[in-house]
Scaffold this active site. Structure first.
Site, mmCIF file in Angstrom:
data_model
loop_
_atom_site.group_PDB
_atom_site.id
_atom_site.type_symbol
_atom_site.label_atom_id
_atom_site.label_comp_id
_atom_site.label_asym_id
_atom_site.label_seq_id
_atom_site.Cartn_x
_atom_site.Cartn_y
_atom_site.Cartn_z
ATOM 1 N N ASP A 133 -10.060 -7.454 -0.229
ATOM 2 C CA ASP A 133 -9.615 -6.046 0.263
ATOM 3 C C ASP A 133 -8.706 -5.465 1.217
ATOM 4 O OD1 ASP A 133 -10.666 -3.544 0.644
ATOM 5 O OD2 ASP A 133 -10.590 -4.502 2.779
ATOM 6 N N ASP A 325 -13.323 -6.590 5.076
ATOM 7 C CA ASP A 325 -13.852 -6.400 5.956
ATOM 8 C C ASP A 325 -15.140 -5.098 5.837
ATOM 9 O OD1 ASP A 325 -11.700 -4.350 5.026
ATOM 10 O OD2 ASP A 325 -12.156 -3.360 7.316
ATOM 11 N N ASP A 329 -17.458 -3.952 1.929
ATOM 12 C CA ASP A 329 -16.929 -4.854 1.078
ATOM 13 C C ASP A 329 -18.287 -6.079 1.189
ATOM 14 O OD1 ASP A 329 -14.675 -4.338 0.454
ATOM 15 O OD2 ASP A 329 -13.797 -5.236 2.286
HETATM 16 P P1 ADP Z 1 -10.633 -0.679 0.764
HETATM 17 O O1 ADP Z 1 -11.162 -1.341 -0.696
HETATM 18 O O2 ADP Z 1 -9.164 -1.625 0.347
HETATM 19 O O3 ADP Z 1 -10.540 -1.598 2.408
HETATM 20 P P2 ADP Z 1 -11.303 1.317 1.230
HETATM 21 O O4 ADP Z 1 -11.987 1.789 -0.093
HETATM 22 O O5 ADP Z 1 -11.909 0.854 3.164
HETATM 23 O O6 ADP Z 1 -10.015 0.676 1.071
HETATM 24 O O7 ADP Z 1 -10.161 2.750 1.265
HETATM 25 C C1 ADP Z 1 -9.274 3.499 0.390
HETATM 26 C C2 ADP Z 1 -9.082 5.103 0.615
HETATM 27 O O8 ADP Z 1 -10.282 5.679 1.045
HETATM 28 C C3 ADP Z 1 -8.563 5.073 2.097
HETATM 29 O O9 ADP Z 1 -7.353 4.841 2.021
HETATM 30 C C4 ADP Z 1 -8.704 6.247 2.541
HETATM 31 O O10 ADP Z 1 -7.845 7.577 1.635
HETATM 32 C C5 ADP Z 1 -10.358 6.845 1.354
HETATM 33 N N1 ADP Z 1 -11.574 6.713 2.715
HETATM 34 C C6 ADP Z 1 -12.534 5.837 2.719
HETATM 35 N N2 ADP Z 1 -13.336 6.404 3.861
HETATM 36 C C7 ADP Z 1 -12.826 7.534 4.699
HETATM 37 C C8 ADP Z 1 -12.681 7.769 5.898
HETATM 38 N N3 ADP Z 1 -13.846 7.755 6.529
HETATM 39 N N4 ADP Z 1 -11.672 8.222 6.161
HETATM 40 C C9 ADP Z 1 -10.246 8.544 5.476
HETATM 41 N N5 ADP Z 1 -10.403 8.301 4.421
HETATM 42 C C10 ADP Z 1 -11.584 7.284 4.032
HETATM 43 MG MG MG Z 2 -11.714 -2.323 3.924
#
Ligand code: ADP
Ligand code: MG
Length: 451
Positions: A133, A325, A329
């Protein structure tokens, strides 16, 4: 120390000042309780450790009976049969593997990696593919607000709206956004309800009736239609904020890559993990810049918890390791052959569905624990083989009548002891992991500096 508005961990001790605290979670949801649950589960499960030795049990018994049978046949003396079997000790087979795996788990714990059972170590030693991730895993997840690009609202209004919504989110970007608003002493509007839309962002209804969205561009565009995406520098991510059907503004966060991330990927490659990919909910440009820096070629961007599962299940060769994390995930960590959760910021749902949990903030632990697993399996096999070889040697000596049964019985105990002591070496496997931590190129740099 804590200030107003901070989250208080269970087990925190208050000093002299009085304060008001609101309980938001049950005791069962605390970090402490979830770690206790992990450990309990580790203690309950012990079956897979024995599998390794089971493969040798039948051949070993057959060989022992053959040697004893021949000894009897050649000598014509049934005592010879007994003398051989006395030294045919099954103990290395039965106990060397469990002892080594307990040692390996304890070694991992010293590296702040809690492993749920010995079978995880056994599988991790054979891992051939890995998926990482991005946000909060390859990156620190300790983001900082860099700048805010205003759109229909001013920068501080954008931050205000975003922070109001993010108070209810557990995403790694929620805390820095709330903290930035607090640092500017912004009053947050009241929120009547807020929903975390996994991998998208937060959707909040304000007391006045306005609907605020905070998150990734596609999620915002559902409300606003097409929006501009700002140029980002390496290590930066954008979070978009809308109110009603207007883009309020864009918050640029720096989310630096974890130290040792690139090194961890190259250590895994060096250890025979052939296929390494990134699966992220984030947009492709940000994802690709991080992937390039850490040395990952294959990137799956804008994934959802479901597509992450599908991607990881399709990865070959197996077994496949997933490192992640957060809430997003949890499903993919459970779907992979081995899931490792980064839980340095606190245990989340991810920790519950993972096979192993890294409780420190150090991604190098992934490569460390992979090393510990290989070392543990190596030690287990060595100990088993050592026991088998010594035991067969003694059987041959006994077969020719040079080992009376009483002496044999004593020696058999010595063989067991040797196998157990050998297996206990796994307790020190973490020392090797520290040595395995690629100091390869650093001496060269030190030399260059000296010149
Ligand atoms: P990853 O899969 O790499 O962990 P996430 O899915 O957690 O990434 O987040 C990817 C993107 O989704 C972030 O860069 C952000 O733009 C957006 N995002 C998701 N949830 C939030 C939140 N609660 N606040 C701000 N941005 C969010
Ligand atoms: Mg993540």
């Amino acid at each position: 120390s804590y200030g107003a508005g901070d989250h208080v961990l269970s087990g925190t001790v208050n000093g002299t000042a009085s304060f008001t605290m609101r309980a938001q979670k049950m005791a069962a949801d605390s970090n402490y309780a979830s770690i206790v649950r992990l450990v309990e589960r580790a203690v309950e499960s012990h079956a897979p450790m024995v599998r390794l030795a089971d493969r040798y049990a039948v051949p070993f018994t057959v060989v022992a009976l053959l040697i004893a049978g021949f000894a009897w046949f050649l000598s014509g003396d049934p005592v010879r049969f007994a003398e051989v079997l006395v030294v045919a000790t099954p103990c290395p087979l039965l106990i060397a593997a469990p002892v080594a795996f307990m040692g390996g788990m304890s070694s991992a714990a010293r590296l702040n990696v809690i492993i749920k059972d010995g079978g995880v170590l056994e599988m991790l030693a054979r891992v051939r593919s890995a998926a990482f991730d991005k946000t909060g895993t390859l990156t620190q997840g300790k983001a900082d607000v860099v700048v805010i690009h205003p759109a229909s609202r001013s920068s501080s209004e954008t931050l205000q709206l975003a922070a109001a919504a993010e108070q209810y989110s557990v995403h790694v970007f929620a805390d820095p956004i709330v903290a930035a608003a607090r640092a500017q002493q912004l009053e947050l509007p009241d929120v009547t309800n807020a929903d975390e839309v996994a991998t998208n962002g937060v959707l909040a209804h304000l007391a006045g009736g306005a609907v605020v969205r905070v998150g990734k561009p596609a999620f915002i565009e559902e409300a606003t239609g097409s929006i501009d995406r700002p140029e980002l520098r390496a290590g930066e991510t954008a979070v978009y904020v809308s109110v009603g059907d207007e883009l309020a503004g864009t918050i640029i966060l720096s989310d630096p890559i974890r130290p040792h991330a690139a090194d961890t990927i190259s250590r895994l490659r060096g250890a025979g993990v052939a296929e390494i990919v990134m699966v992220t909910g984030d947009v492709a440009p940000t994802a690709e810049s991080v992937a390039q820096t850490v040395g990952i070629q294959t990137v799956h961007a804008e994934t959802t918890p479901q597509t992450k599962v599908e991607i990881v299940q399709a990865i070959r060769p197996r077994p496949v390791l997933m490192v992640g994390d957060g809430i997003n995930d949890a499903p993919v960590l459970a779907a992979a052959d081995i899931g490792i959760a980064m839980a340095g910021r606190g245990a989340t749902v991810a920790s519950e569905s993972a096979a192993a949990v890294i409780t420190s903030n150090d991604i190098a632990r992934v490569a460390d624990v992979a090393y510990v697993s290989r070392r543990t399996v190596h030690i287990a096999l060595q100990s088993i083989w050592m026991g088998i070889i010594i035991s067969v040697g003694l059987m041959l000596v006994a077969a020719f009548g040079y080992l009376p049964a009483v002496a044999g019985a004593l020696l058999q105990e010595v063989v067991d002891l040797v196998a157990i002591v050998s297996a206990l070496r796994a307790l020190r496997a973490h020392k090797g992991a520290e040595r395995d931590r690629a100091p390869r190129h650093e001496p060269a740099q030190a030399d260059a500096a000296a010149v």
